[in-house]
Structures are given as C-alpha cells and as structure tokens.
Design a protein around this motif. Structure first.
Motif, PDB file in Angstrom:
ATOM      1  N   MET A   1       0.843  -1.188   0.000  1.00 31.42           N
ATOM      2  CA  MET A   1       0.000   0.000   0.000  1.00 31.42           C
ATOM      3  C   MET A   1       0.883   1.244   0.000  1.00 31.42           C
ATOM      4  O   MET A   1       1.878   1.297   0.697  1.00 31.42           O
ATOM      5  N   ASN A   2       0.500   2.230  -0.768  1.00 29.58           N
ATOM      6  CA  ASN A   2       1.243   3.485  -0.813  1.00 29.58           C
ATOM      7  C   ASN A   2       0.936   4.328   0.416  1.00 29.58           C
ATOM      8  O   ASN A   2      -0.183   4.301   0.933  1.00 29.58           O
ATOM      9  N   THR A   3       1.935   5.085   0.845  1.00 34.97           N
ATOM     10  CA  THR A   3       1.681   5.998   1.961  1.00 34.97           C
ATOM     11  C   THR A   3       0.999   7.251   1.429  1.00 34.97           C
ATOM     12  O   THR A   3       1.184   7.639   0.282  1.00 34.97           O
ATOM     13  N   GLY A   4       0.214   7.861   2.287  1.00 38.53           N
ATOM     14  CA  GLY A   4      -0.443   9.106   1.919  1.00 38.53           C
ATOM     15  C   GLY A   4       0.402  10.290   2.345  1.00 38.53           C
ATOM     16  O   GLY A   4       1.267  10.171   3.218  1.00 38.53           O
ATOM     17  N   PRO A   5       0.171  11.439   1.748  1.00 36.63           N
ATOM     18  CA  PRO A   5       0.909  12.630   2.161  1.00 36.63           C
ATOM     19  C   PRO A   5       0.394  13.153   3.501  1.00 36.63           C
ATOM     20  O   PRO A   5      -0.741  12.883   3.897  1.00 36.63           O
ATOM     21  N   ILE A   6       1.252  13.885   4.175  1.00 36.07           N
ATOM     22  CA  ILE A   6       0.878  14.581   5.408  1.00 36.07           C
ATOM     23  C   ILE A   6       0.920  16.074   5.105  1.00 36.07           C
ATOM     24  O   ILE A   6       1.997  16.648   4.880  1.00 36.07           O
ATOM     25  N   TRP A   7      -0.239  16.697   5.056  1.00 38.92           N
ATOM     26  CA  TRP A   7      -0.342  18.144   4.874  1.00 38.92           C
ATOM     27  C   TRP A   7      -0.207  18.788   6.248  1.00 38.92           C
ATOM     28  O   TRP A   7      -0.866  18.358   7.202  1.00 38.92           O
ATOM     29  N   VAL A   8       0.618  19.792   6.358  1.00 35.87           N
ATOM     30  CA  VAL A   8       0.777  20.559   7.597  1.00 35.87           C
ATOM     31  C   VAL A   8       0.329  21.978   7.277  1.00 35.87           C
ATOM     32  O   VAL A   8       0.984  22.681   6.499  1.00 35.87           O
TER      33      VAL A   8
END
Length: 178
Positions: free
Chosen positions: A1-8
């Motif tokens: 599974m691909n990791t998702g981005p973390i928006w800050v």
C-alpha cells in the motif's frame, strides 16, 4: 500500500486551517484531520488555555498534543490515508514533527490571508465552543509574527488566501508542486 501525504497547515487563528483541511480531505478516498486544538480539547481536567505569555503548562500541553498528532499522522499515512494536521506552527515546530516522519511525503503550507480578512473570517466562524471574539488579541499578536519569508526560507509553501474561498484554497493546495 502506498503511503499518503501529510499536509501541515499553519496560520494564525481564524485563517481557515480546519475548514481548508476538511475541504482538502473531502476530495480523497481516505483522509484524517488532526487539528491540534481538538487533541488538546480531549483533556478533561487541567487544560491550560492558549496564552500569549510563556505559560509552562500550556507549552507542555501543546507539545503533548503535537507529539500525539505526529504519531497518529505517521500511523495513518503509512496506512494510505491522506493526513491534514493543522495548528499555529512556525518552521522550527515542523522540524520537531518531521523527526518521526522520515521518508514520508510532508507538505507544509502557511495560509496567509491579510489581517483584516483573518479578523472577518474569525468573526464569521460558527460551531466553536467559545466566543471567537476572545481570539482577537491572539490574532493581533500572532498574525504579524507569521512572516511568509521565514516560511519560504524553511521550505514551506505560502498561500495568500484573502481572495480565495475554502474550495479555491483546497484547489490551490492540490495544484502546488510537490
């Protein structure tokens, strides 16, 4: 599974961080919103309110909430969720969060509408468990200190959102080059 981005998402109170985070995540199949204020509100007794003075207990509680968010963001991103964390953060705060995010797609953005627009958005907010007029002195103190040049120098993107709706801001976030 691909990791998702973390928006800050950072900016002074009232700029629309939570609204933009929800609009952004609504466009994804799996999204997790981590507002630091909500994590702090889980404290049942002894909650130290945000302060413009150096209150050691408030500082400690913000650090705990950010550490909890850091852990949860990694857990969910590694499970393929898109994560949006929002708080009043400075570039040095992101450096602390990144310690646990090595190898993840971290997308820091300062939302930077004008002070007048920020005050208008704050006054129009609904659903807060307190009178948002109480935030006016905090906005007046924090807004000028969140200098776009400092964030740009630290590798953040900066969006001037005075003339953008929440949906347009989410569109602008998705259009940024990562």
């Amino acid at each position: 599974m691909n990791t998702g981005p973390i928006w800050v998402l950072s900016g002074s109170p009232g700029v629309g961080k939570s609204s933009v985070a929800r609009a952004l995540l609504a466009r994804t199949p799996r999204g997790l919103h981590l507002p630091i204020d909500d994590l702090r509100d889980l404290v049942v007794s002894g909650l130290a309110p945000p302060s413009l003075t150096d209150d050691p207990e408030a500082t400690h509680q913000f650090r705990l909430a950010r550490e909890a968010a850091r852990f949860h963001a990694r857990l969910y991103a590694e499970a393929g969720f898109v994560v949006a964390l929002d708080d009043v953060l400075w570039p040095a705060d992101l450096a602390m969060l990144r310690v646990a995010w090595d190898g993840l797609d971290v997308r820091p953005v300062l939302l930077a509408p004008s002070l007048a627009v920020t005050h208008g958005r704050n006054a129009a907010r609904v659903g807060k468990p307190f009178d948002t007029a109480l935030l006016v002195p905090m906005i007046d103190a924090l807004h000028p200190g969140l200098q776009p040049a400092d964030f740009l120098a630290a590798g953040w993107h900066v969006l001037e959102t005075s003339d953008l709706t929440v949906e347009q801001t989410a569109d602008a976030l998705l259009a940024l080059p990562w």
